[in-house]
Design a protein around this motif. Structure first.
Motif, PDB file in Angstrom:
ATOM      1  N   MET A  96       0.833  -1.197   0.000  1.00 48.01           N
ATOM      2  CA  MET A  96       0.000   0.000   0.000  1.00 48.01           C
ATOM      3  C   MET A  96       0.873   1.254   0.000  1.00 48.01           C
ATOM      4  O   MET A  96       0.669   2.175  -0.792  1.00 48.01           O
ATOM      5  CB  MET A  96      -0.899   0.002   1.229  1.00 48.01           C
ATOM      6  N   TRP A  97       1.890   1.286   0.868  1.00 46.90           N
ATOM      7  CA  TRP A  97       2.748   2.468   0.926  1.00 46.90           C
ATOM      8  C   TRP A  97       3.520   2.652  -0.373  1.00 46.90           C
ATOM      9  O   TRP A  97       3.699   3.776  -0.840  1.00 46.90           O
ATOM     10  CB  TRP A  97       3.712   2.365   2.111  1.00 46.90           C
ATOM     11  N   ALA A  98       3.969   1.527  -0.938  1.00 42.61           N
ATOM     12  CA  ALA A  98       4.689   1.627  -2.213  1.00 42.61           C
ATOM     13  C   ALA A  98       3.786   2.239  -3.266  1.00 42.61           C
ATOM     14  O   ALA A  98       4.181   3.125  -4.030  1.00 42.61           O
ATOM     15  CB  ALA A  98       5.161   0.242  -2.650  1.00 42.61           C
ATOM     16  N   LEU A 150       4.685   5.775  -4.897  1.00 38.51           N
ATOM     17  CA  LEU A 150       5.070   5.765  -6.301  1.00 38.51           C
ATOM     18  C   LEU A 150       4.031   6.445  -7.183  1.00 38.51           C
ATOM     19  O   LEU A 150       4.370   7.142  -8.135  1.00 38.51           O
ATOM     20  CB  LEU A 150       5.283   4.324  -6.793  1.00 38.51           C
ATOM     21  N   VAL A 151       2.758   6.246  -6.854  1.00 43.35           N
ATOM     22  CA  VAL A 151       1.723   6.669  -7.784  1.00 43.35           C
ATOM     23  C   VAL A 151       1.243   8.094  -7.537  1.00 43.35           C
ATOM     24  O   VAL A 151       0.891   8.804  -8.484  1.00 43.35           O
ATOM     25  CB  VAL A 151       0.543   5.667  -7.755  1.00 43.35           C
ATOM     26  N   SER A 152       1.270   8.555  -6.258  1.00 44.71           N
ATOM     27  CA  SER A 152       0.689   9.892  -6.028  1.00 44.71           C
ATOM     28  C   SER A 152       1.386  11.022  -6.802  1.00 44.71           C
ATOM     29  O   SER A 152       0.680  11.879  -7.343  1.00 44.71           O
ATOM     30  CB  SER A 152       0.595  10.202  -4.533  1.00 44.71           C
ATOM     31  N   PHE A 179      -6.947   5.632  -2.553  1.00 49.52           N
ATOM     32  CA  PHE A 179      -7.398   4.972  -1.335  1.00 49.52           C
ATOM     33  C   PHE A 179      -7.958   3.595  -1.616  1.00 49.52           C
ATOM     34  O   PHE A 179      -7.710   2.650  -0.894  1.00 49.52           O
ATOM     35  CB  PHE A 179      -8.451   5.844  -0.631  1.00 49.52           C
ATOM     36  N   LYS A 180      -8.758   3.494  -2.709  1.00 48.77           N
ATOM     37  CA  LYS A 180      -9.414   2.226  -3.008  1.00 48.77           C
ATOM     38  C   LYS A 180      -8.381   1.134  -3.289  1.00 48.77           C
ATOM     39  O   LYS A 180      -8.405   0.072  -2.685  1.00 48.77           O
ATOM     40  CB  LYS A 180     -10.333   2.427  -4.230  1.00 48.77           C
ATOM     41  N   VAL A 181      -7.466   1.426  -4.222  1.00 45.83           N
ATOM     42  CA  VAL A 181      -6.454   0.432  -4.562  1.00 45.83           C
ATOM     43  C   VAL A 181      -5.549   0.178  -3.367  1.00 45.83           C
ATOM     44  O   VAL A 181      -5.151  -0.963  -3.086  1.00 45.83           O
ATOM     45  CB  VAL A 181      -5.636   0.883  -5.782  1.00 45.83           C
ATOM     46  N   ALA A 200      -6.367   0.272  -0.237  1.00 43.04           N
ATOM     47  CA  ALA A 200      -7.059  -0.602   0.711  1.00 43.04           C
ATOM     48  C   ALA A 200      -7.007  -2.053   0.241  1.00 43.04           C
ATOM     49  O   ALA A 200      -6.792  -2.966   1.034  1.00 43.04           O
ATOM     50  CB  ALA A 200      -8.503  -0.144   0.858  1.00 43.04           C
ATOM     51  N   VAL A 201      -7.183  -2.251  -1.083  1.00 43.64           N
ATOM     52  CA  VAL A 201      -7.110  -3.617  -1.618  1.00 43.64           C
ATOM     53  C   VAL A 201      -5.716  -4.191  -1.374  1.00 43.64           C
ATOM     54  O   VAL A 201      -5.555  -5.323  -0.903  1.00 43.64           O
ATOM     55  CB  VAL A 201      -7.442  -3.633  -3.128  1.00 43.64           C
ATOM     56  N   LEU A 202      -4.694  -3.386  -1.675  1.00 40.75           N
ATOM     57  CA  LEU A 202      -3.315  -3.862  -1.509  1.00 40.75           C
ATOM     58  C   LEU A 202      -3.017  -4.142  -0.041  1.00 40.75           C
ATOM     59  O   LEU A 202      -2.319  -5.102   0.297  1.00 40.75           O
ATOM     60  CB  LEU A 202      -2.330  -2.822  -2.045  1.00 40.75           C
ATOM     61  N   ASN A 203      -3.566  -3.298   0.843  1.00 38.68           N
ATOM     62  CA  ASN A 203      -3.328  -3.445   2.274  1.00 38.68           C
ATOM     63  C   ASN A 203      -3.846  -4.790   2.781  1.00 38.68           C
ATOM     64  O   ASN A 203      -3.318  -5.356   3.722  1.00 38.68           O
ATOM     65  CB  ASN A 203      -4.005  -2.301   3.015  1.00 38.68           C
ATOM     66  N   GLY A 204      -4.897  -5.296   2.131  1.00 40.82           N
ATOM     67  CA  GLY A 204      -5.486  -6.543   2.578  1.00 40.82           C
ATOM     68  C   GLY A 204      -4.765  -7.786   2.101  1.00 40.82           C
ATOM     69  O   GLY A 204      -5.051  -8.888   2.528  1.00 40.82           O
ATOM     70  N   ILE A 205      -3.797  -7.611   1.189  1.00 40.82           N
ATOM     71  CA  ILE A 205      -3.099  -8.782   0.639  1.00 40.82           C
ATOM     72  C   ILE A 205      -2.142  -9.359   1.663  1.00 40.82           C
ATOM     73  O   ILE A 205      -1.420  -8.635   2.339  1.00 40.82           O
ATOM     74  CB  ILE A 205      -2.319  -8.389  -0.635  1.00 40.82           C
ATOM     75  N   GLN A 206      -2.178 -10.672   1.790  1.00 42.28           N
ATOM     76  CA  GLN A 206      -1.205 -11.343   2.660  1.00 42.28           C
ATOM     77  C   GLN A 206      -0.215 -12.089   1.768  1.00 42.28           C
ATOM     78  O   GLN A 206      -0.610 -12.932   0.973  1.00 42.28           O
ATOM     79  CB  GLN A 206      -1.929 -12.330   3.574  1.00 42.28           C
ATOM     80  N   ILE A 207       1.060 -11.735   1.871  1.00 39.09           N
ATOM     81  CA  ILE A 207       2.062 -12.417   1.050  1.00 39.09           C
ATOM     82  C   ILE A 207       2.503 -13.678   1.775  1.00 39.09           C
ATOM     83  O   ILE A 207       3.057 -13.619   2.869  1.00 39.09           O
ATOM     84  CB  ILE A 207       3.255 -11.493   0.764  1.00 39.09           C
TER      85      ILE A 207
END
Lengths: 270, 387
Positions: B164-166, B170-172, B216-218, B220-227
Motif C-alpha cells: 500500500m505504501w509503495a 510511487l503513484v501519487s 485509497f481504493k487500490v 485498501a485492496v493492496l493493504n489486505g493482501i497477505q504475502i
C-alpha cells in the motif's frame, strides 16, 4: 623491484612445493551438506592429532559422487547410497566405490514455530508434497495455503526424503519451492509462517518446530531403535578399501571421540 | 669536402632514416598491429567458440527429446526416471522477472538520467553519477543475501501495508502531475480567459477527487493482501531492477548528454520552458539511446543468476493467475545453476543437455537484443550527426 620479483618467485616455488607435498598428506572430502558439519569436526580433530591437512567441501551428495568418479576427492560424503548409474560410471573410470556408514540421521519435518500443527502422518506428508493437500486447515492447522519447500535435485536429503516418504516414483508438486542446502531450508521455514520443509536432524534448532511423523518425534532414541521411520544412514565413500591415514579417518566414527562429535552435532552414532 | 656539404649532412641526419632503422620501424609496426589484431580476433573467436560449444551440447537434447516438450510442457522433472523436461514454466518465469524488473527500473532509470543530465547542477551530478554507478559494483550474491534475509521476511510479515505504501509513494506524484497536465490540456482550447480559469479549477477538483479515490481504493485492496512466501517474483524483480539501474541510468544519461547544448538552447530561444524542452526536444532526440540503455538493462536482469537462485523460490510452475507476482517462480539461469551439480555426461544425457539447451536459448535472446541495441545506437549517431 628485483627484491619483489625474488619474493614472488620464492612464493611461487613455495606454493608449488607445498602442493607437491600436499598430494601425499591431504585428504579431500566433497559432497553432502548434511554430512558436512561432521566431516568438518572430524577434519579439525584429525589435523590436530596427525598433522594431516583435511579439506571439506559441501556441494551436495550428487557432486560428491561426481568428484569421487572423477578422482577429484579422496572421500565422498553422501547422505544417500550411490545410485546404480553412478556406480556403473565409476567402474567405467576404474574407480571402485566402497561405502562406509558413519552415522544415522533422522529426517525431521519442520514447520514455523507459530504453526499449531504437532503431528502429521506419512500419508499426509505425501499428499502435501504431491499437491493434493494444499491448505493447513486440511491437516488441523490454520486456514492458510501450505508453502512446500523441497531441496534441489542433487541433494541426497531430497533423494532420501523421496525414498522414505513420498516414494521414488511420485512427482513432487511444481508449486513447491526449492532451496539449495539444509541451512537455506531452515532459514526459509523459520521465517515463513505457513511453510513446511525437511531437514537433517543435525541442523534442527529452536528457530523451527519439529513435528512428529506417525506420532513419533525424532530424537537419538527413536532414530536408533527404528521407531522413527524417516531415518537413513550417512556414508563416506572411498575408492577401494581404504588404507593408512584414510582408513584411520574412516574409522573415526567408531572411536569414543568420533561418537562424541557425532552426538554433539545432533546425529546418531552407530 | 666543403663546410656547406657538411652542414647539409648534419641537418639531414635527423630526418634521413637509415635502412636499419626503417626495417626496425616496420617490424615494430607489424608486430604492434599484429598483436592488436590478434587480441581483437581472439575476443571474436571466444564468442564464436562459446556459441559453438553451447550449441554442440544443446543440439543432442533436441535430437533426443524433440522441440515440443521443451517449449510447451510445464512438467520439469529432470531427476525422475523417466524424466520430463518441460521448460515452459521456467521460460515464463524468466520473462516474468525480466518484465517486472524492467517495469520498475525503466521509469526510475530514465527519470534519474533526466534529472542528472538536465535538472541537477553540474557540481551535484559529478558526485551523484559515480554513486549510482557504484550499485553495479555490489556483488550479486550480496544482493541475493539481502533479498533472502531482509526483503523476503519483510514481505511476509508486512506485505500488505508495504504494498500500500509503495503504491501511494510511487503513484501519487504521477497522479498529481497527470491531474494538472490533463486539466491544462482539456481547457487549452477555451479562448475566454475567465471561463478557462473556471473550467480549469473545475477539472482540477473533479480529477483530484477521482485520483484520491483511486489511491485509497487500490491502497485498501493492496493493504489486505497477505504475502505467503517472500521468495517470489516481486522480490526478485525489485532486486533485479536495482541491479539494472546503473546500466540504464549511465547509458541513457550519456545519450541525453549527447543531444548537445545547441539543441537545448535552440528550444529555450523559441520560448519553451524546461519541461517542454525535456519532453518535446531532448527525449525524442535521445530516444534511441535510451532504448539501447533499456535493452542493456533488461539483458542484465535476464542473465542474472545468483539473486534469482537465492530469492525466487525456484518453483517451476506458472503462477495462478498468470500475472501473480507474489508467487515463487523459477528461471532459466537459476535452473542451469541449480541442476548443474548432478547433471553430468556420466549420469544422464538428456538431463545434461537440457541445461545447454536453456543456455543456448538465453544466448540467442541476448544476442538478438544486443544486435538490436547496437543497430539503434548506430542509427542514433547517424541522426545526430545529420546524415
Amino acid at each position: 623491484m628485483i627484491q619483489r620479483l625474488l619474493l614472488l618467485l620464492f612464493l611461487i616455488v613455495f606454493a608449488v612445493s607445498e602442493t607437491a607435498d600436499a598430494a601425499v598428506k591431504t585428504i579431500v572430502l566433497d559432497g553432502s551438506t548434511t554430512v558436512g558439519p561432521v566431516a568438518k569436526s572430524f577434519a579439525i580433530y584429525f589435523t590436530k592429532k596427525y598433522g594431516v591437512r583435511v579439506t571439506v567441501s559441501e556441494s551436495g551428495s550428487g557432486n560428491g559422487a561426481k568428484s569421487l568418479i572423477n578422482s577429484s576427492c579422496t572421500i565422498a560424503t553422501m547422505s544417500r547410497a550411490m545410485k546404480e548409474a553412478e556406480i556403473a560410471a565409476a567402474r567405467k573410470k576404474g574407480v571402485n566405490p566402497v561405502a562406509h556408514v558413519i552415522a544415522f540421521d533422522g529426517l525431521a519435518m519442520v514447520i514455523h514455530p507459530a504453526n499449531p500443527v504437532r503431528s502429521l502422518s506419512i500419508s499426509q506428508i505425501r499428499s502435501i508434497y504431491q499437491g493434493t493437500i494444499r491448505n493447513w486447515k486440511e491437516v488441523g492447522g490454520a486456514n492458510a495455503r501450505i508453502v512446500v519447500i523441497q531441496r534441489e535435485s542433487n541433494s541426497g536429503t531430497q533423494e532420501s526424503f523421496k525414498e522414505l516418504v513420498t516414494g521414488k516414483r511420485m512427482r513432487i508438486t511444481g508449486n513447491s519451492e526449492t532451496q539449495s542446502s539444509n541451512g537455506a531450508v531452515k532459514n526459509r521455514v523459520s521465517t515463513t509462517l505457513s511453510s513446511i520443509g525437511f531437514l537433517s536432524l543435525g541442523f534442527v534448532d529452536s528457530s523451527v518446530k519439529v513435528i512428529a511423523v506417525n506420532g513419533v518425534v525424532p530424537n537419538e532414541k527413536t532414530v536408533k531403535n527404528g521407531a522413527y521411520k524417516v531415518t537413513r544412514p550417512l556414508y563416506l565413500y572411498t575408492n577401494g578399501q581404504p588404507s593408512g591415514l584414510v582408513k584411520q579417518f574412516i574409522d573415526l566414527p567408531n572411536t569414543p571421540e568420533g561418537k562424541g562429535m557425532i552426538t554433539e552435532l545432533g546425529l546418531v552414532s552407530r | 669536402m666543403t663546410g656547406e656539404s657538411e652542414g647539409e649532412r648534419n641537418r639531414s641526419n635527423a630526418f634521413v632514416v637509415s635502412a636499419r632503422k626503417r626495417t626496425l620501424q616496420k617490424v615494430a609496426k607489424t608486430t604492434g598491429e599484429g598483436m592488436l589484431f590478434s587480441v581483437a580476433f581472439f575476443v571474436a573467436v571466444v564468442v564464436l567458440f562459446i556459441f559453438y560449444f553451447v550449441a554442440r551440447d544443446a543440439i543432442p537434447f533436441f535430437q533426443i527429446r524433440g522441440f515440443s516438450e521443451f517449449f510447451t510442457s510445464t512438467n520439469w522433472y529432470p531427476a525422475d526416471e523417466p524424466g520430463e523436461f518441460g521448460a515452459l514454466a521456467i521460460i515464463y518465469g524468466s520473462l516474468m522477472v525480466t518484465l517486472g524488473s524492467a517495469m520498475i527500473a525503466v521509469p526510475m532509470g530514465v527519470a534519474a538520467a533526466i534529472c542528472l543530465s538536465d535538472i541537477l547542477p553540474f557540481s551535484i551530478r559529478q558526485y551523484a553519477k559515480p554513486v549510482i554507478e557504484m550499485l553495479a559494483a555490489i556483488p550479486s550474491v550480496a544482493f541475493g543475501f539481502f533479498a533472502l534475509v531482509v526483503l523476503a521476511p519483510l514481505m511476509q510479515d508486512h506485505g500488505g501495508p508495504l504494498l500500500m505504501w509503495a503504491w501511494w509513494i510511487l503513484v501519487s506524484p504521477f497522479l498529481l502531475l497527470s491531474v494538472i497536465v490533463i486539466s491544462d490540456l482539456l481547457t487549452a482550447n477555451i479562448k475566454d480567459e475567465k471561463r478557462r480559469e473556471k473550467r480549469h479549477w473545475m477539472w482540477l477538483i473533479v480529477l483530484g477527487f477521482f485520483s484520491i479515490f483511486l489511491l485509497f481504493k487500490v491502497g485498501a485492496v493492496l493493504n489486505g493482501i497477505q504475502i505467503l512466501t517472500g521468495t517470489n517474483a516481486l522480490n526478485v524483480s525489485i532486486i533485479l531492477s536495482f541491479m539494472a539501474l546503473p546500466t540504464i541510468v549511465s547509458v541513457s544519461e550519456d545519450a541525453l548528454q549527447a543531444v548537445g547544448r545547441d539543441i537545448r538552447e535552440g528550444s529555450y530561444a523559441l520560448g519553451a520552458t524546461r519541461a517542454e524542452t525535456i519532453i518535446k526536444t531532448i527525449l525524442p532526440a535521445a530516444s534511441s539511446g535510451i532504448l539501447a540503455a533499456v535493452i542493456l538493462g533488461i539483458m542484465r536482469a535476464l542473465g542474472e543468476t545468483m539473486v534469482v537462485w537465492m530469492a525466487s523460490g525456484n518453483s517451476s510452475h506458472i503462477p495462478e493467475p498468470w500475472f501473480n507476482y507474489l508467487e515463487a517462480i523459477r528461471t532459466l539461469t537459476a535452473t542451469i545453476a541449480g541442476d548443474m551439480g548432478e547433471a553430468d555426461q556420466v549420469t544422464g544425457s538428456a538431463r545434461f543437455h537440457v541445461l545447454f539447451a536453456m543456455g543456448l536459448l538465453l544466448l540467442i535472446i541476448s544476442f538478438i537484443s544486443n544486435l538490436v541495441s547496437e543497430r539503434i545506437v548506430v542509427r542514433q549517431r547517424k541522426i545526430l550527426s545529420g546524415q
